[in-house]
Design an enzyme around this catalytic site. Sequence first.
Site, PDB file in Angstrom:
ATOM      1  N   TYR A   2       0.822  -1.189   0.011  1.00 18.99           N
ATOM      2  CA  TYR A   2       0.075   0.199  -0.002  1.00 18.99           C
ATOM      3  C   TYR A   2       1.180   1.345  -0.156  1.00 18.99           C
ATOM      4  O   TYR A   2       2.040   1.218   0.975  1.00 18.99           O
ATOM      5  CB  TYR A   2      -1.102  -0.059   1.195  1.00 18.99           C
ATOM      6  CG  TYR A   2      -1.988  -1.028   1.126  1.00 18.99           C
ATOM      7  CD1 TYR A   2      -3.050  -0.960   0.201  1.00 18.99           C
ATOM      8  CD2 TYR A   2      -2.140  -2.011   2.118  1.00 18.99           C
ATOM      9  CE1 TYR A   2      -3.823  -2.021   0.036  1.00 18.99           C
ATOM     10  CE2 TYR A   2      -3.143  -2.953   2.244  1.00 18.99           C
ATOM     11  CZ  TYR A   2      -3.873  -3.013   1.057  1.00 18.99           C
ATOM     12  OH  TYR A   2      -5.120  -3.699   0.904  1.00 18.99           O
ATOM     13  N   ASP A  30      -6.651  -0.622  -5.632  1.00 21.86           N
ATOM     14  CA  ASP A  30      -8.123  -0.327  -5.514  1.00 21.86           C
ATOM     15  C   ASP A  30      -8.424  -0.022  -4.092  1.00 21.86           C
ATOM     16  O   ASP A  30      -9.734  -0.211  -3.618  1.00 21.86           O
ATOM     17  CB  ASP A  30      -8.785  -1.731  -5.706  1.00 21.86           C
ATOM     18  CG  ASP A  30      -8.273  -2.880  -5.257  1.00 21.86           C
ATOM     19  OD1 ASP A  30      -7.547  -2.701  -4.231  1.00 21.86           O
ATOM     20  OD2 ASP A  30      -8.874  -4.016  -5.523  1.00 21.86           O
ATOM     21  N   HIS A 133     -10.715  -7.327  -5.517  1.00 21.41           N
ATOM     22  CA  HIS A 133     -10.679  -7.298  -3.960  1.00 21.41           C
ATOM     23  C   HIS A 133     -11.692  -8.189  -3.466  1.00 21.41           C
ATOM     24  O   HIS A 133     -11.967  -7.745  -2.297  1.00 21.41           O
ATOM     25  CB  HIS A 133     -10.466  -5.895  -3.428  1.00 21.41           C
ATOM     26  CG  HIS A 133      -9.539  -5.485  -2.288  1.00 21.41           C
ATOM     27  ND1 HIS A 133      -8.292  -4.983  -2.531  1.00 21.41           N
ATOM     28  CD2 HIS A 133      -9.754  -6.165  -1.138  1.00 21.41           C
ATOM     29  CE1 HIS A 133      -7.628  -5.006  -1.417  1.00 21.41           C
ATOM     30  NE2 HIS A 133      -8.381  -5.740  -0.421  1.00 21.41           N
TER      31      HIS A 133
HETATM   32  C1  LIG Z   1      -8.530 -10.602   5.385  1.00 22.26           C
HETATM   33  C2  LIG Z   1      -8.157 -10.194   3.992  1.00 22.26           C
HETATM   34  C3  LIG Z   1      -6.997  -9.192   3.887  1.00 22.26           C
HETATM   35  C4  LIG Z   1      -6.531  -8.683   2.786  1.00 22.26           C
HETATM   36  N1  LIG Z   1      -5.461  -7.932   2.751  1.00 22.26           N
HETATM   37  C5  LIG Z   1      -5.086  -7.743   1.384  1.00 22.26           C
HETATM   38  C6  LIG Z   1      -4.000  -6.657   1.127  1.00 22.26           C
HETATM   39  O1  LIG Z   1      -3.016  -6.328   2.412  1.00 22.26           O
HETATM   40  N2  LIG Z   1      -3.599  -6.434   0.014  1.00 22.26           N
HETATM   41  C7  LIG Z   1      -3.987  -6.636  -1.066  1.00 22.26           C
HETATM   42  O2  LIG Z   1      -3.900  -6.226  -2.116  1.00 22.26           O
HETATM   43  N3  LIG Z   1      -5.246  -7.485  -1.022  1.00 22.26           N
HETATM   44  C8  LIG Z   1      -5.594  -7.890   0.385  1.00 22.26           C
HETATM   45  N4  LIG Z   1      -6.854  -8.721   0.453  1.00 22.26           N
HETATM   46  C9  LIG Z   1      -7.518  -8.945  -1.122  1.00 22.26           C
HETATM   47  C10 LIG Z   1      -6.943 -10.504  -1.546  1.00 22.26           C
HETATM   48  O3  LIG Z   1      -5.390  -9.950  -1.955  1.00 22.26           O
HETATM   49  C11 LIG Z   1      -7.625 -10.857  -2.751  1.00 22.26           C
HETATM   50  O4  LIG Z   1      -7.502  -9.751  -3.963  1.00 22.26           O
HETATM   51  C12 LIG Z   1      -9.128 -11.009  -2.365  1.00 22.26           C
HETATM   52  O5  LIG Z   1      -9.540 -11.548  -1.333  1.00 22.26           O
HETATM   53  C13 LIG Z   1      -9.893 -11.798  -3.567  1.00 22.26           C
HETATM   54  O6  LIG Z   1      -9.492 -13.068  -3.804  1.00 22.26           O
HETATM   55  P1  LIG Z   1     -10.225 -14.357  -2.950  1.00 22.26           P
HETATM   56  O7  LIG Z   1     -11.612 -14.388  -3.810  1.00 22.26           O
HETATM   57  O8  LIG Z   1      -9.445 -15.443  -3.467  1.00 22.26           O
HETATM   58  O9  LIG Z   1     -10.125 -14.188  -1.660  1.00 22.26           O
HETATM   59  C14 LIG Z   1      -7.136  -9.107   1.402  1.00 22.26           C
HETATM   60  C15 LIG Z   1      -8.320 -10.017   1.616  1.00 22.26           C
HETATM   61  C16 LIG Z   1      -8.778 -10.534   2.650  1.00 22.26           C
HETATM   62  C17 LIG Z   1      -9.904 -11.504   2.788  1.00 22.26           C
END
Ligand SMILES: Cc1cc2nc3c(=O)[nH]c(=O)nc-3n(C[C@H](O)[C@H](O)[C@H](O)COP(=O)(O)O)c2cc1C
Length: 242
Positions: A2, A30, A133
Amino acid sequence: MYWSADRDLTASLVERAEAAGYGAIVLTLDTPLLGWRERDLERGYLPFLDGEGLANYFSDPVFRDALDQPPEENPGTAAMHFTDVFADPSLTWDDLGWLRERTDLPIVLKGILSPEDARLAAEHAEGLIVSNHGGRQVDGAIGAIEALPGVIEAIEESEHDCTTLFDSGIRRGADAIRAIALGADAVLLGRPYVYGLALGGEDGVEAVVKNFRADLDLTLGLCGCASMREVDRSCVIDASDR
Ligand SMILES: Cc1cc2nc3c(=O)[nH]c(=O)nc-3n(C[C@H](O)[C@H](O)[C@H](O)COP(=O)(O)O)c2cc1C
């Protein structure tokens, strides 16, 4: 990463990632602000405010220098400082030049959903991640899988190479095959490995990945493909054509 409102902190995070041996900088685009998340608010689930999940910051020399007391002594004030500097919502595409000057690592832009942003991402970076996201930012945002064909078309038309990764909703082998068939170079797992971690620690993560690969392998065979390299557009149909 970030991109922090404190440029020196951003530079420090990049330097530390390089020194730790990482192979790319993934810059999340995003999340300049956190989306409205009722469930987190209802449950008062805001771990950052308790200083949880901030080890990258609390261990950073630039972040620590900005505090009167170290985070170990005063985690509350450190957490509030994090909320002040966590993101820079004023960033534009031009700012990427600053990052480019600071690292030789490939830059991967995460959170691309529109063809126009894909074209700009290909101009500015070595890779992008098509992602909404996990639907946690904008309610009713386009599904990442729906956005993928437009992004791929934009990259194909662009004069720049850009590795295209995909996340948001990859749960089973068929999800991965669909995304690869539509042109993604690879897919990423977000929540599934965290579920495994919560239930079974390291073994849980390993189990998630093993199960995922087994499902992928079988589904690949059932699609008539001997390897991922054989997965192409012919593996999927466009439902709007039916
Ligand atoms: C608890 C949690 C923390 C996350 N932290 C970040 C982060 O620090 N940076 C980021 O780019 N995305 C973050 N994400 C988003 C994930 O990288 C990913 O884009 C999102 O969960 C979609 O993928 P999925 O459907 O497989 O979970 C986070 C998601 C979750 C659920």
